[in-house]
Design a protein around this motif. Sequence first.
Motif, PDB file in Angstrom:
ATOM      1  N   GLN A   3       0.810  -1.328  -0.061  1.00  0.00           N
ATOM      2  CA  GLN A   3       0.031  -0.108  -0.019  1.00  0.00           C
ATOM      3  C   GLN A   3       0.795   0.993   0.007  1.00  0.00           C
ATOM      4  OE1 GLN A   3      -3.045  -0.017   3.041  1.00  0.00           O
ATOM      5  NE2 GLN A   3      -3.550  -2.293   2.483  1.00  0.00           N
ATOM      6  N   VAL A   4       2.338   1.141  -0.131  1.00  0.00           N
ATOM      7  CA  VAL A   4       3.074   2.214  -0.185  1.00  0.00           C
ATOM      8  C   VAL A   4       3.906   1.896  -1.479  1.00  0.00           C
ATOM      9  CG1 VAL A   4       4.907   3.255   0.885  1.00  0.00           C
ATOM     10  CG2 VAL A   4       3.068   2.814   2.248  1.00  0.00           C
ATOM     11  N   MET A   5       3.549   3.049  -2.252  1.00  0.00           N
ATOM     12  CA  MET A   5       4.251   2.778  -3.766  1.00  0.00           C
ATOM     13  C   MET A   5       5.620   3.758  -3.396  1.00  0.00           C
ATOM     14  SD  MET A   5       2.626   0.581  -5.436  1.00  0.00           S
ATOM     15  CE  MET A   5       3.240   0.615  -6.920  1.00  0.00           C
ATOM     16  N   GLN A   6       6.803   3.340  -4.106  1.00  0.00           N
ATOM     17  CA  GLN A   6       7.999   4.126  -4.078  1.00  0.00           C
ATOM     18  C   GLN A   6       8.727   4.145  -5.201  1.00  0.00           C
ATOM     19  OE1 GLN A   6      10.625   2.897  -0.965  1.00  0.00           O
ATOM     20  NE2 GLN A   6      11.949   4.496  -1.445  1.00  0.00           N
ATOM     21  N   ILE A   7       8.875   5.371  -5.913  1.00  0.00           N
ATOM     22  CA  ILE A   7       9.292   5.357  -7.350  1.00  0.00           C
ATOM     23  C   ILE A   7      10.445   6.509  -7.181  1.00  0.00           C
ATOM     24  CG2 ILE A   7       7.239   4.827  -8.749  1.00  0.00           C
ATOM     25  CD1 ILE A   7       6.629   7.768  -8.839  1.00  0.00           C
ATOM     26  N   PRO A   8      11.556   6.401  -8.152  1.00  0.00           N
ATOM     27  CA  PRO A   8      11.597   5.317  -9.241  1.00  0.00           C
ATOM     28  C   PRO A   8      11.928   4.099  -8.433  1.00  0.00           C
ATOM     29  CG  PRO A   8      13.379   6.440  -9.314  1.00  0.00           C
ATOM     30  CD  PRO A   8      12.554   7.209  -8.336  1.00  0.00           C
ATOM     31  N   GLN A   9      11.997   2.884  -9.095  1.00  0.00           N
ATOM     32  CA  GLN A   9      12.853   1.727  -8.620  1.00  0.00           C
ATOM     33  C   GLN A   9      14.255   1.736  -8.548  1.00  0.00           C
ATOM     34  OE1 GLN A   9      11.288  -1.981 -10.449  1.00  0.00           O
ATOM     35  NE2 GLN A   9      12.068  -3.386  -8.709  1.00  0.00           N
ATOM     36  N   THR A  86      20.016   1.855  -1.229  1.00  0.00           N
ATOM     37  CA  THR A  86      18.677   1.592  -1.327  1.00  0.00           C
ATOM     38  C   THR A  86      18.043   2.341  -0.314  1.00  0.00           C
ATOM     39  OG1 THR A  86      18.761  -0.368  -2.543  1.00  0.00           O
ATOM     40  CG2 THR A  86      16.827   0.267  -1.621  1.00  0.00           C
ATOM     41  N   TYR A  87      17.127   3.268  -0.655  1.00  0.00           N
ATOM     42  CA  TYR A  87      16.496   4.150   0.213  1.00  0.00           C
ATOM     43  C   TYR A  87      14.972   3.751   0.235  1.00  0.00           C
ATOM     44  CZ  TYR A  87      20.368   7.150  -0.231  1.00  0.00           C
ATOM     45  OH  TYR A  87      21.729   7.997  -0.064  1.00  0.00           O
ATOM     46  N   PHE A  88      14.550   3.380   1.574  1.00  0.00           N
ATOM     47  CA  PHE A  88      13.278   2.918   2.042  1.00  0.00           C
ATOM     48  C   PHE A  88      12.323   4.010   2.682  1.00  0.00           C
ATOM     49  CE2 PHE A  88      13.559  -1.511   0.658  1.00  0.00           C
ATOM     50  CZ  PHE A  88      15.039  -1.794   0.920  1.00  0.00           C
ATOM     51  N   CYS A  89      11.139   3.852   2.141  1.00  0.00           N
ATOM     52  CA  CYS A  89      10.287   4.712   3.048  1.00  0.00           C
ATOM     53  C   CYS A  89       9.476   3.617   3.826  1.00  0.00           C
ATOM     54  CB  CYS A  89       9.307   5.768   2.328  1.00  0.00           C
ATOM     55  SG  CYS A  89       8.395   4.942   1.212  1.00  0.00           S
ATOM     56  N   ARG A 100       1.640  -0.895  15.299  1.00  0.00           N
ATOM     57  CA  ARG A 100       2.867  -1.462  15.502  1.00  0.00           C
ATOM     58  C   ARG A 100       3.745  -2.092  14.222  1.00  0.00           C
ATOM     59  NH1 ARG A 100      -1.021  -5.110  19.305  1.00  0.00           N
ATOM     60  NH2 ARG A 100      -0.967  -3.984  21.048  1.00  0.00           N
ATOM     61  N   LYS A 101       3.013  -1.929  13.275  1.00  0.00           N
ATOM     62  CA  LYS A 101       3.662  -2.478  11.892  1.00  0.00           C
ATOM     63  C   LYS A 101       3.880  -1.338  10.911  1.00  0.00           C
ATOM     64  CE  LYS A 101       0.431  -5.708  11.848  1.00  0.00           C
ATOM     65  NZ  LYS A 101      -0.259  -6.763  11.209  1.00  0.00           N
ATOM     66  N   LEU A 102       4.957  -1.229  10.326  1.00  0.00           N
ATOM     67  CA  LEU A 102       5.395  -0.328   9.197  1.00  0.00           C
ATOM     68  C   LEU A 102       4.912  -0.820   7.887  1.00  0.00           C
ATOM     69  CD1 LEU A 102       8.825   0.910  10.194  1.00  0.00           C
ATOM     70  CD2 LEU A 102       7.066   2.166  10.367  1.00  0.00           C
ATOM     71  N   ILE A 103       4.535  -0.098   7.164  1.00  0.00           N
ATOM     72  CA  ILE A 103       4.271  -0.301   5.947  1.00  0.00           C
ATOM     73  C   ILE A 103       5.343   0.196   5.030  1.00  0.00           C
ATOM     74  CG2 ILE A 103       2.288  -0.439   3.851  1.00  0.00           C
ATOM     75  CD1 ILE A 103       0.615   0.996   5.987  1.00  0.00           C
ATOM     76  N   TRP A 104       5.865  -0.767   4.290  1.00  0.00           N
ATOM     77  CA  TRP A 104       7.308  -0.551   3.571  1.00  0.00           C
ATOM     78  C   TRP A 104       7.116  -0.199   1.854  1.00  0.00           C
ATOM     79  CZ3 TRP A 104      12.008   0.024   6.084  1.00  0.00           C
ATOM     80  CH2 TRP A 104      12.126  -0.372   7.332  1.00  0.00           C
TER      81      TRP A 104
END
Lengths: 114, 111
Positions: A3-9, A86-89, A100-104
């Motif tokens: 449910q979390v989109m990260q761009i670009p790959q 690699t950078y993650f949100c 309690r849980k992160l959405i990566w």
Amino acid sequence: GQQVMQIPQYQHVQEGEDFTTYCNSSTTLSNIQWYKQRPGGHPVFLIQLVKSGEVKKQKRLTFQFGEAKKNSSLHITATQTTDVGTYFCAGRRSGAGNNRKLIWGLGTSLAVNP
Amino acid sequence: DAGITQSPRHKVTETGTPVTLRCHQTENHRYMYWYRQDPGHGLRLIHYSYGVKDTDKGEVSDGYSVSRSKTEDFLLTLESATSSQTSVYFCAVGRGEETQYFGPGTRLLVL
């Protein structure tokens, strides 16, 4: 599902160029965190954003949290070879019981050509 | 890095064998997490714990079990390892909605 989109790959830049990665959520987030993972390493916390419209800076890195708390960005000015990785949100949903849980996001891999 | 160690750091095992990975922390964090990381899938949560003997499933919990009998230790068990469980496993700890601190990871190869 994701449910979390990260761009670009992936992103390749020349050293000295700027770099931006974007993170977009389908739901409102209570906060968002950014992590960096060097090749062969483990994720390392960079920053957390909590407030709507928040902007934080760490040297050449600028982090923003959108007004609606559904999107975020990380901007690196004048990239260096040490920025490779690699950078993650990762965001936490708003509301009780889900915190309690992160959405990566899936991450953006940055390569820097010297 | 919040005093997190993972053991073993590398393991090769055969399909069908049980495998236990250990995460140990020294800073009394309440929350502990197990993730797996695979190319194209990012970090996926397997199980997490919010206290001693308090655990819950993540998004990819099938084939895995966990136990937390002490604050400092969180064990991940693959009941009967399969090749699809070849991965890098990360343990992480945290106090709540704050940051998560990751361990160095365990590289598991299931043949």
